[in-house]
Design a protein around this motif. Structure first.
Motif, PDB file in Angstrom:
ATOM      1  N   TYR A   1       0.830  -1.209   0.000  1.00  0.00           N
ATOM      2  CA  TYR A   1       0.000   0.000   0.000  1.00  0.00           C
ATOM      3  C   TYR A   1       0.861   1.253   0.000  1.00  0.00           C
ATOM      4  CZ  TYR A   1      -2.957   3.713   1.953  1.00  0.00           C
ATOM      5  OH  TYR A   1      -3.602   4.901   2.179  1.00  0.00           O
ATOM      6  N   PHE A   2       1.842   1.266   0.883  1.00  0.00           N
ATOM      7  CA  PHE A   2       2.666   2.470   0.959  1.00  0.00           C
ATOM      8  C   PHE A   2       3.631   2.572  -0.224  1.00  0.00           C
ATOM      9  CE2 PHE A   2       1.137   2.626   5.330  1.00  0.00           C
ATOM     10  CZ  PHE A   2       0.855   3.985   5.430  1.00  0.00           C
TER      11      PHE A   2
ATOM     12  N   ASN B   1       1.991   4.307  -2.815  1.00  0.00           N
ATOM     13  CA  ASN B   1       1.866   5.721  -2.507  1.00  0.00           C
ATOM     14  C   ASN B   1       3.237   6.395  -2.372  1.00  0.00           C
ATOM     15  OD1 ASN B   1      -1.112   6.668  -1.880  1.00  0.00           O
ATOM     16  ND2 ASN B   1      -0.929   4.542  -1.163  1.00  0.00           N
TER      17      ASN B   1
ATOM     18  N   HIS C   1       6.270   5.319  -1.381  1.00  0.00           N
ATOM     19  CA  HIS C   1       7.220   5.017  -0.307  1.00  0.00           C
ATOM     20  C   HIS C   1       8.189   3.919  -0.744  1.00  0.00           C
ATOM     21  CE1 HIS C   1       4.002   7.047   1.836  1.00  0.00           C
ATOM     22  NE2 HIS C   1       4.728   7.088   2.948  1.00  0.00           N
TER      23      HIS C   1
ATOM     24  N   LYS D   1      10.189   0.674  -0.007  1.00  0.00           N
ATOM     25  CA  LYS D   1      10.176  -0.446   0.937  1.00  0.00           C
ATOM     26  C   LYS D   1      11.599  -0.627   1.469  1.00  0.00           C
ATOM     27  CE  LYS D   1       6.549  -3.411  -1.055  1.00  0.00           C
ATOM     28  NZ  LYS D   1       6.286  -4.774  -1.579  1.00  0.00           N
TER      29      LYS D   1
ATOM     30  N   ARG E   1      10.332   9.151   1.469  1.00  0.00           N
ATOM     31  CA  ARG E   1       9.219   8.399   2.049  1.00  0.00           C
ATOM     32  C   ARG E   1       9.666   6.941   2.189  1.00  0.00           C
ATOM     33  NH1 ARG E   1       3.505  10.165  -0.819  1.00  0.00           N
ATOM     34  NH2 ARG E   1       3.765  12.442  -0.673  1.00  0.00           N
TER      35      ARG E   1
ATOM     36  N   ALA F   1       8.657   2.851   4.059  1.00  0.00           N
ATOM     37  CA  ALA F   1       7.765   1.965   4.807  1.00  0.00           C
ATOM     38  C   ALA F   1       8.553   0.724   5.192  1.00  0.00           C
ATOM     39  CB  ALA F   1       6.542   1.580   3.981  1.00  0.00           C
TER      40      ALA F   1
ATOM     41  N   ASN G   1       5.216   3.813   8.484  1.00  0.00           N
ATOM     42  CA  ASN G   1       5.499   4.641   7.305  1.00  0.00           C
ATOM     43  C   ASN G   1       6.138   5.937   7.788  1.00  0.00           C
ATOM     44  OD1 ASN G   1       2.530   5.090   8.111  1.00  0.00           O
ATOM     45  ND2 ASN G   1       2.968   6.936   6.892  1.00  0.00           N
TER      46      ASN G   1
ATOM     47  N   SER H   1       7.946   9.863   6.751  1.00  0.00           N
ATOM     48  CA  SER H   1       8.176  10.977   5.830  1.00  0.00           C
ATOM     49  C   SER H   1       9.320  11.802   6.385  1.00  0.00           C
ATOM     50  CB  SER H   1       6.924  11.844   5.713  1.00  0.00           C
ATOM     51  OG  SER H   1       7.250  13.099   5.123  1.00  0.00           O
TER      52      SER H   1
ATOM     53  N   LEU I   1      -3.471   8.927   4.663  1.00  0.00           N
ATOM     54  CA  LEU I   1      -2.937   7.608   4.317  1.00  0.00           C
ATOM     55  C   LEU I   1      -3.364   6.561   5.340  1.00  0.00           C
ATOM     56  CD1 LEU I   1       0.680   8.604   3.195  1.00  0.00           C
ATOM     57  CD2 LEU I   1      -1.082   7.594   1.732  1.00  0.00           C
TER      58      LEU I   1
ATOM     59  N   LEU J   1      -5.905   3.327   4.581  1.00  0.00           N
ATOM     60  CA  LEU J   1      -5.415   1.961   4.759  1.00  0.00           C
ATOM     61  C   LEU J   1      -6.323   1.173   5.698  1.00  0.00           C
ATOM     62  CD1 LEU J   1      -3.189  -0.258   4.448  1.00  0.00           C
ATOM     63  CD2 LEU J   1      -2.119   0.727   6.478  1.00  0.00           C
TER      64      LEU J   1
END
Length: 889
Positions: free
Chosen positions: A14-15, A18, A20, A22, A60, A62, A95, A97, A109, A113
């Motif tokens: 998901y992130f 968006n 981010h 991993k 960003r 996650a 997550n 930022s 966000l 989710l």
């Protein structure tokens, strides 16, 4: 039903969708924060990014971060197994930022989710905000559409997050899930908030500040976001339970424990199975990240966790080691997400089995003692501190293990008495040490060991780490600071620097303080077995006790040490293979530039055998097999084939280093080429050694041979030098390098021929060719000859030839070779009874600065340092001969 693995994947995907990155979980031993024993939150690996000290190629991120809370400030150990949500190990979904987005996007966000991807009902959700965070309050109303009565203002520190006394911090907003009114408990901020009805599932930290000191808080350069969602908690919600131990992951581990022990998972031993399941995860992940059980620091916390699980295995009736048998189940559940578990499977299993085997031997006796001492206490009694300390000191029971064993009976422990007994033992140890005859100058290390503790060595897995200066020593005295230009000895709470021991030299490198002081590490020593002393020169700035520092090992220097150390293991095995099992190590030196290895062997090792050994070592290097390390009991290690050095002292546990294969071309799993007990640092694969080259073999003592060798760059430089020398020789011989041996043989043959011809010419000249004939002294013929450059060994033959020509008499020859005189006197057989060649040559020797001379009456020789006085020697011999003639009757 979404499994734990599904939920983790959904969160990260998901992130990622968006924007981010991993990011893999950081290790449980923090690389960038010496104030933490273990990673206890998702943001730990990003601490320096939040403070601006580090930049990443993304803004960003996650993660699913593995965390442990079992020591220090964050310690949940005592509650594990007895509550629904306490763990020593847990996964934190997060997550982040880094100055990219802030509160509005973070809330959007999170809400999307939870309500869409996870499909949690909105009417089951409520949130909290920090009391004066009006912005967050308004955003939850606008984005989530939550009514004001489900946005709760919290004025306490519960909604102002801080990683510790210092570091990033800021207001936060927690998301709670309502399990329903059938479960006791009230909403956050209410008198009943500690119940199980309303469970926090996600914490959004709005990172705005950095706490520099308890009284100083500054704005972060860029406001950021740090969130943390406990994977176990959200899994419980999504799987319809309020108990983390009922989720699929934990149930899988609990079932494995129940099946292995033959007991019911939810019967009388329910708590024990939960403890085992939780502690198995913590133990396995800590070992995979390089922590091994010990009596200090992180290793001690690991041992406490392991032994707590092992006591519960004992409670459910396991007669044989149990925990290690559950490792395959754990890897099956979590190995895909965390491949380090798969890589470390053997180490995890063997360490668990070793620890449980050893602990079971003392557990029964310890528990019997505990039962005896508490039999008369009744309910709600208190066990005296002396007994608790005896359990710790004699049976290895940590205090919390004793407390856990008594908990079900409502008994407590006198902790003050325990601490007093501990202090008394330390004082007695200090007194015993003072009377042991140790040098007074070493006292400071014992005192420091007592005051600041051991150094935790991190260098098996890393070459850079954070630490805190615990002590400074200058000139044998403790100091609080050191300035530029000074040489100091520095102790740090944890270090990647290897201290000199076992023949391996200590690491070099650099230590930098947060304030910019730079310390050059000239050497590292290890004293008292576990105190690492960094010998430094302060290059700039001032270093103080208490400073947080970054320690960096010189990578090239460490790499050379590792290569040479691993090469000694391969060399040892190759020598035993070529010469026999009587070959054992008698000493070694592992330096960066070379290695020296002494072995028992009664005679010189032939060149052919040395070539065979060198080829065997290089074959193992080319095979590039993995070098593995296991933790074992010494006896078990030796039984498994590990080499132990005679005379060495080993503790209860040893590191067993295996490398190579007896069949380098065979399939993986063949027998190891080398297995030795060793605490040093080694290469990751044999190929990292590069190349191995022996440079000398010699005797060092009766029955002991010494081999000196080079590896890697040193070996290549050595070979390069020899190649250059061969090229120069080929150029001088006007031939190709491959033709040099044949060309040299031809030149040697030619030289021998010329030497024979020269010798023949000299003999002819000595026997009279072109020289004055023999003179007479009295009635005896005397033939003196002075030669240039004739070796002493050739003079006797020339003297015999002269005598054969004159028939009867004395021949005296002298030769000047590089400034030194050689003399030979020959007397014919018919006069040797009245003329002694020995007496005559001694007279000549005195003239050239020599002393004595020897031989037979008919042939004697002598020498002296004055080769330019041979004419005087001939005159002295003639005078001595005249004296003999004149004295004759």
């Amino acid at each position: 039903m979404k499994t734990v693995n599904d939920i983790r994947d959904t969160f990260l995907d998901y992130f990622a969708a968006n924007g981010h990155a991993k990011v893999a979980s950081g290790p449980l031993v923090p690389h960038n924060d010496p104030t933490l024993m273990f990673t206890n939150a998702g943001m730990v690996q990003f601490k320096n990014v939040f403070t601006g000290a580090e930049t990443r190629p993304y803004t960003r991120a996650a993660t699913s971060q593995k965390c442990v809370r079992a020591g220090g400030k964050h310690n949940d150990l005592e509650n594990v197994g007895y509550t629904a949500r306490h763990h020593t190990f847990f996964e934190m979904l997060g997550n982040f930022s880094f100055g990219d987005y802030f509160k509005d996007t973070a809330i959007e966000l999170a809400w999307t989710l939870i309500t869409k991807e996870f499909a949690l009902p909105k009417d089951k959700l409520l949130v909290t905000v920090y009391a004066d965070d009006d912005q967050a309050f308004d955003l939850w109303k606008k984005i989530a559409g939550l009514p004001e009565d489900r946005i709760i203002r919290i004025a306490t520190s519960d909604n102002f997050w801080a990683m510790g006394d210092t570091g990033p911090c800021g207001p936060c907003s927690e998301i709670f899930y309502d399990h329903g009114d059938h479960i006791p408990g009230g909403p956050p901020g209410s008198p009943d908030e500690d119940g199980d009805r309303f469970i926090e599932i996600w914490n959004l930290v709005f990172m705005q500040y950095e706490q520099k000191t308890p009284d100083e808080r500054v704005d972060l350069p860029r406001p950021s976001i740090d969130t943390g969602m406990g994977l176990e908690r959200i899994a419980a919600v999504m799987q319809g339970t309020h108990d983390n131990y009922e989720i699929d992951l934990m149930r899988g581990l609990i079932r494995a424990s129940a099946e292995a022990s033959g007991t019911a998972p939810d019967g009388p031993h329910k708590v024990s199975h939960r403890v085992i399941a939780d502690h198995l995860r913590a133990t396995a992940f800590l070992i995979a990240d390089g922590v091994l059980p010990s009596n200090e620091g992180r290793g001690y916390v690991l041992r406490r966790i392991m032994r707590r699980a092992m006591r519960h295995a004992h409670l459910i009736g396991a007669s044989e080691p149990l925990i290690w048998r559950l490792v395959p189940t754990l890897i099956g559940e979590m190995g895909r997400a965390y491949p380090e578990l798969v890589r470390a499977k053997a180490l995890i299993s063997e360490t668990l089995k070793l620890e449980e085997t050893r602990f079971k031997k003392t557990l029964d006796r310890g528990l019997r003692l505990l039962d005896e001492e508490t039999a008369a206490l009744g309910d709600k009694g208190v066990l005296d501190g002396e007994t608790a300390f005896k359990l710790y000191d004699t049976y290895g029971f940590p205090l919390d293990l004793t407390q856990d064993a008594l908990r079900s009976r409502g008994l407590a422990v006198d902790e003050a008495g325990f601490n007093a007994a501990m202090a008394r033992q330390r004082a007695e140890a200090r007194k015993a040490w003072a009377g042991s005859g140790a040098a007074a100058t070493d006292r400071i290390w014992f005192d420091l060991r007592e005051d600041v503790g051991a150094s935790e060595f991190l260098g098996y897995l890393k070459e850079e780490a954070q630490g805190r200066v615990t002590a400074l020593v200058r000139g044998g005295e403790r100091v609080t600071a050191g300035a530029a230009g000074e040489e100091l000895q520095v102790l740090v709470n944890q270090t990647p620097f290897y201290g000199e021991s076992g023949g391996q030299m200590g690491d070099r490198g650099v230590i930098e303080t947060a304030a910019g002081a730079v310390l050059e590490v000239l050497d590292t020593k290890k004293v008292l077995g576990d105190v690492h002393v960094h010998v430094v020169r302060v290059g700039k700035g001032v270093v103080n006790v208490g400073d947080e520092v970054t320690l960096r090992v010189d990578h090239a220097y460490r790499g050379a040490l590792r290569a040479n150390h691993s090469a000694t293991h391969l060399l040892h095995a190759a020598l035993r293979g070529a010469l026999g099992e009587h070959v054992t190590q008698k000493g070694s030196l592992v330096a960066a530039e070379r290695l020296r290895f002494d072995v028992s062997h009664p005679m010189a090792i032939t060149p052919d055998v040395l070539a065979e050994v060198e080829a065997a070592v290089n074959a193992q290097i080319r095979a590039n097999t993995a070098v593995t390390t296991r933790l074992m009991a010494p006896d078990a290690a030796v039984e498994a084939g590990a080499m132990a050095l005679f005379g060495e002292k080993y503790g209860d546990e040893v590191r067993v280093v295996s490398m190579g294969s007896k069949n380098p071309e065979g399939a993986p799993g063949d027998d190891d080429f080398s297995v030795e007990l060793c605490g040093g640092t080694h290469v990751g694969r044999t190929g990292d050694i590069g190349v191995f080259k022996m440079v000398s073999e010699s005797a060092v003592a009766a029955g002991v041979r010494r081999i000196e060798a080079l590896t890697g760059e040193g070996a290549l430089a050595y070979l390069d030098d020899h190649e250059k020398a061969l090229g120069q020789a080929a150029a001088l011989l006007k031939s190709q390098p491959a033709e040099v041996p044949a060309r040299i043989r031809a030149l040697m043959d030619e030289r021998k021929k010329l030497e024979r011809e020269l010798l023949e010419t000299r003999r002819r000249m000595a026997s009279g060719g072109g020289r004055a004939p023999a003179k007479t002294v009295g009635d005896i013929a005397f033939a003196p000859r002075i030669m240039e450059g004739v070796p002493a060994k050739d003079l006797k033959g020339m003297a015999d030839e002269i005598l054969s020509q004159i028939g009867s008499g004395v021949a005296a020859l002298g030769s000047n070779v590089e400034g030194k005189a050689s003399l030979v006197v020959a007397v014919s057989a018919d006069i040797k009874d009245k003329v002694s060649a020995v007496d005559l040559v001694r007279a000549g020797a005195a003239a050239v600065g020599g002393k004595g001379g020897g031989g037979r009456p008919d042939m004697a020789q002598a020498g002296g340092p004055d080769g330019d006085k041979l004419d005087r020697a001939m005159a002295a011999i003639e005078n001595a001969l005249g004296a003999v003639v004149s004295s004759a009757p």
